[in-house]
Scaffold this active site. Sequence first.
Site, PDB file in Angstrom:
ATOM      1  N   LYS A   1       0.113 -42.376 -15.446  1.00  0.00           N
ATOM      2  CA  LYS A   1       0.475 -43.035 -14.188  1.00  0.00           C
ATOM      3  C   LYS A   1       0.340 -44.562 -14.294  1.00  0.00           C
ATOM      4  O   LYS A   1       1.108 -45.300 -13.665  1.00  0.00           O
ATOM      5  CB  LYS A   1      -0.383 -42.510 -13.046  1.00  0.00           C
ATOM      6  CG  LYS A   1       0.072 -41.155 -12.506  1.00  0.00           C
ATOM      7  CD  LYS A   1       1.407 -41.232 -11.783  1.00  0.00           C
ATOM      8  CE  LYS A   1       1.732 -39.962 -11.010  1.00  0.00           C
ATOM      9  NZ  LYS A   1       3.045 -40.030 -10.336  1.00  0.00           N
ATOM     10  N   GLU A  61      -6.125 -42.036  -9.229  1.00  0.00           N
ATOM     11  CA  GLU A  61      -6.694 -41.649 -10.522  1.00  0.00           C
ATOM     12  C   GLU A  61      -6.537 -42.769 -11.564  1.00  0.00           C
ATOM     13  O   GLU A  61      -7.205 -42.749 -12.588  1.00  0.00           O
ATOM     14  CB  GLU A  61      -6.030 -40.365 -11.036  1.00  0.00           C
ATOM     15  CG  GLU A  61      -6.403 -39.114 -10.267  1.00  0.00           C
ATOM     16  CD  GLU A  61      -7.842 -38.650 -10.516  1.00  0.00           C
ATOM     17  OE1 GLU A  61      -8.366 -38.849 -11.623  1.00  0.00           O
ATOM     18  OE2 GLU A  61      -8.443 -38.091  -9.576  1.00  0.00           O
ATOM     19  N   TYR A 108      -3.410 -37.717 -17.304  1.00  0.00           N
ATOM     20  CA  TYR A 108      -2.631 -37.934 -16.082  1.00  0.00           C
ATOM     21  C   TYR A 108      -2.813 -39.360 -15.591  1.00  0.00           C
ATOM     22  O   TYR A 108      -1.836 -40.042 -15.246  1.00  0.00           O
ATOM     23  CB  TYR A 108      -3.071 -36.946 -15.000  1.00  0.00           C
ATOM     24  CG  TYR A 108      -2.491 -37.237 -13.632  1.00  0.00           C
ATOM     25  CD1 TYR A 108      -1.140 -37.054 -13.370  1.00  0.00           C
ATOM     26  CD2 TYR A 108      -3.312 -37.696 -12.598  1.00  0.00           C
ATOM     27  CE1 TYR A 108      -0.606 -37.328 -12.122  1.00  0.00           C
ATOM     28  CE2 TYR A 108      -2.784 -37.969 -11.339  1.00  0.00           C
ATOM     29  CZ  TYR A 108      -1.437 -37.785 -11.108  1.00  0.00           C
ATOM     30  OH  TYR A 108      -0.918 -38.058  -9.866  1.00  0.00           O
ATOM     31  N   THR A 159      -1.189 -43.446  -8.173  1.00  0.00           N
ATOM     32  CA  THR A 159      -2.321 -42.609  -7.794  1.00  0.00           C
ATOM     33  C   THR A 159      -3.655 -43.330  -7.938  1.00  0.00           C
ATOM     34  O   THR A 159      -3.807 -44.204  -8.806  1.00  0.00           O
ATOM     35  CB  THR A 159      -2.359 -41.332  -8.655  1.00  0.00           C
ATOM     36  OG1 THR A 159      -3.586 -40.622  -8.424  1.00  0.00           O
ATOM     37  CG2 THR A 159      -2.308 -41.672 -10.138  1.00  0.00           C
TER      38      THR A 159
END
Length: 320
Positions: A151, A125, A147, A123
């Site tokens: 990841k 992010e 999160y 991702t």
Amino acid sequence: MKSALITGITGQDGSYLAELLLEKGYDVYGLIRRLSTPNISRIEHILSDIELVEGDLTDQSSINNAMHSIQPDEIYNLAAQSFVGTSWNQPVLTGDVTGLGIVRVLEGVRHTCPDAHVYQASTSEMFGKVHETPQNEMTRFYPRSPYGFAKVYGYWACINYRESYGMHVSNGILFNHESPRRGIEFVTRKITDGAARIKLGLADELRLGNLDAKRDWGYAGDYVEAMWLMMQQNEPNDYVIATNETHSVCEFVELAFNAVELDWEKYVVVDPKFIRPAEVDLLQGNASKAKQVLGWEPKVRFEELVTIMVEADMKRLEHK
């Protein structure tokens, strides 16, 4: 005929990917958790064409059993605790599912079907507090949420298994991608649903957080094609998938309300409770590697995406 196992098949990306693979003649399997109320609304229309297998990313045995019985040619790990806001309230769960989950998948593949091609849903992010714009495959990671750092752990796990065991594992570093199937808790869907509700007299206001945050938004249907293309390559690799455009939340709001002929400033309220502890201000991806190697590029543009989502929410809510 090829077979594919999708974790997270009941989600936005999983449902679009399942459709794509069925069109390409695959036998499609989906790993789903046992829930008292099954969450299958996104895949109800294809249930007769796919096979669901019970399992959970927090349970190694169920993953191993699924891999052993299916012997898939391709595995797409899309399952995660994927909502950034929730990751602050449930950081340990997020780490277990989103981070360790892919390690369990990789262990299952290594011991039961080592020749399978594996896709990991990474991702944007992970870039978080960005060090350069636009971001590419070489940009340093600086995640700003549980999160995001879960990841990052999963991303490096994939590279380590690829280099240590010679496994065909690829990371797709996907920037934000939306659709009418996006979960209602995500800001884009919250906006289009809110605009439709206000237009239809079902709500009076829409409460949002940071309107200045900027994201690179694409269409989920386009992005699952990139996942499939990665699995067709002779050599595994990591790819940024993005539109190379950035737009603010405020721009998204304005377009959504314009689509229903309303002045957004009369209805949108900024609520401090939706401001994250650490905000990601700007994400913009450079997908030139994916374009050159995979031949992939996005088809649906930002303005069209917002319109598609608003129209779908209007149609869904009109009967109310």
